[in-house]
Design a protein around this motif. Structure first.
Motif, PDB file in Angstrom:
ATOM      1  N   PHE A   1       2.889  50.146  41.306  1.00  6.08           N
ATOM      2  CA  PHE A   1       1.800  50.600  41.481  1.00  6.08           C
ATOM      3  C   PHE A   1       0.816  50.134  42.632  1.00  6.08           C
ATOM      4  O   PHE A   1       0.467  50.719  43.397  1.00  6.08           O
ATOM      5  CB  PHE A   1       0.919  50.176  40.223  1.00  6.08           C
ATOM      6  N   ILE A   2       0.922  48.742  42.941  1.00  8.55           N
ATOM      7  CA  ILE A   2       0.455  48.287  44.231  1.00  8.55           C
ATOM      8  C   ILE A   2       0.999  49.069  45.515  1.00  8.55           C
ATOM      9  O   ILE A   2       0.198  49.391  46.454  1.00  8.55           O
ATOM     10  CB  ILE A   2       0.618  46.717  44.396  1.00  8.55           C
ATOM     11  N   SER A   3       2.301  49.133  45.515  1.00 10.01           N
ATOM     12  CA  SER A   3       2.913  49.947  46.624  1.00 10.01           C
ATOM     13  C   SER A   3       2.427  50.896  46.804  1.00 10.01           C
ATOM     14  O   SER A   3       2.191  51.705  47.934  1.00 10.01           O
ATOM     15  CB  SER A   3       4.408  49.856  46.558  1.00 10.01           C
ATOM     16  N   ARG A   4       2.453  51.890  45.745  1.00  6.77           N
ATOM     17  CA  ARG A   4       1.915  53.337  45.955  1.00  6.77           C
ATOM     18  C   ARG A   4       0.306  53.374  46.337  1.00  6.77           C
ATOM     19  O   ARG A   4       0.149  54.212  47.125  1.00  6.77           O
ATOM     20  CB  ARG A   4       2.029  54.103  44.557  1.00  6.77           C
ATOM     21  N   ALA A   5      -0.405  52.368  45.815  1.00  4.48           N
ATOM     22  CA  ALA A   5      -1.668  52.636  46.046  1.00  4.48           C
ATOM     23  C   ALA A   5      -2.030  52.133  47.494  1.00  4.48           C
ATOM     24  O   ALA A   5      -2.843  52.663  48.335  1.00  4.48           O
ATOM     25  CB  ALA A   5      -2.452  51.358  45.338  1.00  4.48           C
ATOM     26  N   LYS A   6      -1.267  51.208  48.049  1.00  2.00           N
ATOM     27  CA  LYS A   6      -1.020  50.722  49.573  1.00  2.00           C
ATOM     28  C   LYS A   6      -0.711  51.965  50.429  1.00  2.00           C
ATOM     29  O   LYS A   6      -1.243  52.323  51.545  1.00  2.00           O
ATOM     30  CB  LYS A   6      -0.204  49.580  50.051  1.00  2.00           C
ATOM     31  N   GLN A   7       0.469  52.765  50.092  1.00  2.00           N
ATOM     32  CA  GLN A   7       0.806  54.201  50.690  1.00  2.00           C
ATOM     33  C   GLN A   7      -0.292  54.884  50.842  1.00  2.00           C
ATOM     34  O   GLN A   7      -0.286  55.709  51.990  1.00  2.00           O
ATOM     35  CB  GLN A   7       1.946  54.591  50.043  1.00  2.00           C
ATOM     36  N   VAL A   8      -1.318  55.410  49.982  1.00  2.00           N
ATOM     37  CA  VAL A   8      -2.253  56.166  49.998  1.00  2.00           C
ATOM     38  C   VAL A   8      -3.476  55.572  50.908  1.00  2.00           C
ATOM     39  O   VAL A   8      -4.371  56.091  50.736  1.00  2.00           O
ATOM     40  CB  VAL A   8      -2.473  56.861  48.861  1.00  2.00           C
ATOM     41  N   GLY A   9      -3.651  54.309  51.122  1.00  2.00           N
ATOM     42  CA  GLY A   9      -4.515  53.710  52.014  1.00  2.00           C
ATOM     43  C   GLY A   9      -5.260  52.820  51.583  1.00  2.00           C
ATOM     44  O   GLY A   9      -6.479  52.119  52.259  1.00  2.00           O
ATOM     45  N   PHE A  10      -5.244  52.285  50.104  1.00  5.91           N
ATOM     46  CA  PHE A  10      -6.094  51.457  49.430  1.00  5.91           C
ATOM     47  C   PHE A  10      -5.751  49.981  50.144  1.00  5.91           C
ATOM     48  O   PHE A  10      -4.810  49.509  50.240  1.00  5.91           O
ATOM     49  CB  PHE A  10      -5.942  51.537  48.032  1.00  5.91           C
ATOM     50  N   THR A  11      -6.846  49.191  50.132  1.00  3.92           N
ATOM     51  CA  THR A  11      -6.485  47.680  50.843  1.00  3.92           C
ATOM     52  C   THR A  11      -6.113  47.021  49.412  1.00  3.92           C
ATOM     53  O   THR A  11      -6.671  47.452  48.184  1.00  3.92           O
ATOM     54  CB  THR A  11      -7.878  47.278  51.430  1.00  3.92           C
ATOM     55  N   LEU A  12      -5.721  45.865  49.636  1.00  5.02           N
ATOM     56  CA  LEU A  12      -5.581  44.817  48.709  1.00  5.02           C
ATOM     57  C   LEU A  12      -6.576  44.482  47.845  1.00  5.02           C
ATOM     58  O   LEU A  12      -6.532  44.534  46.470  1.00  5.02           O
ATOM     59  CB  LEU A  12      -4.817  43.561  48.876  1.00  5.02           C
ATOM     60  N   ASP A  13      -7.939  44.660  48.308  1.00  3.49           N
ATOM     61  CA  ASP A  13      -9.182  44.282  47.372  1.00  3.49           C
ATOM     62  C   ASP A  13      -9.289  45.432  46.402  1.00  3.49           C
ATOM     63  O   ASP A  13      -9.810  45.389  45.218  1.00  3.49           O
ATOM     64  CB  ASP A  13     -10.380  43.910  48.352  1.00  3.49           C
TER      65      ASP A  13
END
Length: 141
Positions: free
Chosen positions: A55-67
């Protein structure tokens, strides 16, 4: 509830397509944590942890920051306390942020093209370089 399938950190990293250091970094940020420890003291992760990592990896791929991902995880982990509208609002905000960055990059590109086109690219000394001269003026942007 955690599932019984466990993975050592190296196995988890391989399955998630990330490095062990990435998992450790996510642990330090509170995004993921080992479900348990083996008798030998190794951190063990469940299949739910793998799902979270993906989930974290996919969210990062679409541009979301870690926060932002941390906020999304909170919404996901506490579904009865939040609405789909909250998730949509965060996505809308991200779209607006990305759009603003694209506009800024387009402005930068126009300026660079202007600099590039202003230069004849001759073998003269840089004393006569139009690019360097334009960078000293307010006319560039």
């Amino acid at each position: 509830m955690k599932t019984s399938v466990t993975h050592k950190i190296g196995e988890l990293a391989k399955q998630a397509g990330v490095s062990v250091d990435t998992i450790r970094f996510y642990e330090s940020k509170g995004l993921v944590s080992a479900s348990m420890r083996s008798e030998a003291g190794y951190r063990l992760f469940s299949s739910d942890d793998l799902t979270r990592l993906l989930f974290i990896s996919r969210a990062k791929q679409v541009g979301f920051t870690l926060d932002e991902i941390s906020e999304l995880l909170d919404l996901k982990l506490h579904p009865d306390d939040h609405t789909c509208q909250e998730v949509k609002q965060r996505t809308q905000f991200k779209i607006e942020t990305v759009s603003a960055k694209i506009a800024e990059l387009e402005r930068i590109k126009r300026s660079l093209v202007r600099l590039h086109e202003a230069c004849g690219g001759t073998s003269q000394s840089t004393r006569q370089c139009s690019i360097l001269q334009l960078l000293e003026t307010d006319d560039l942007l």
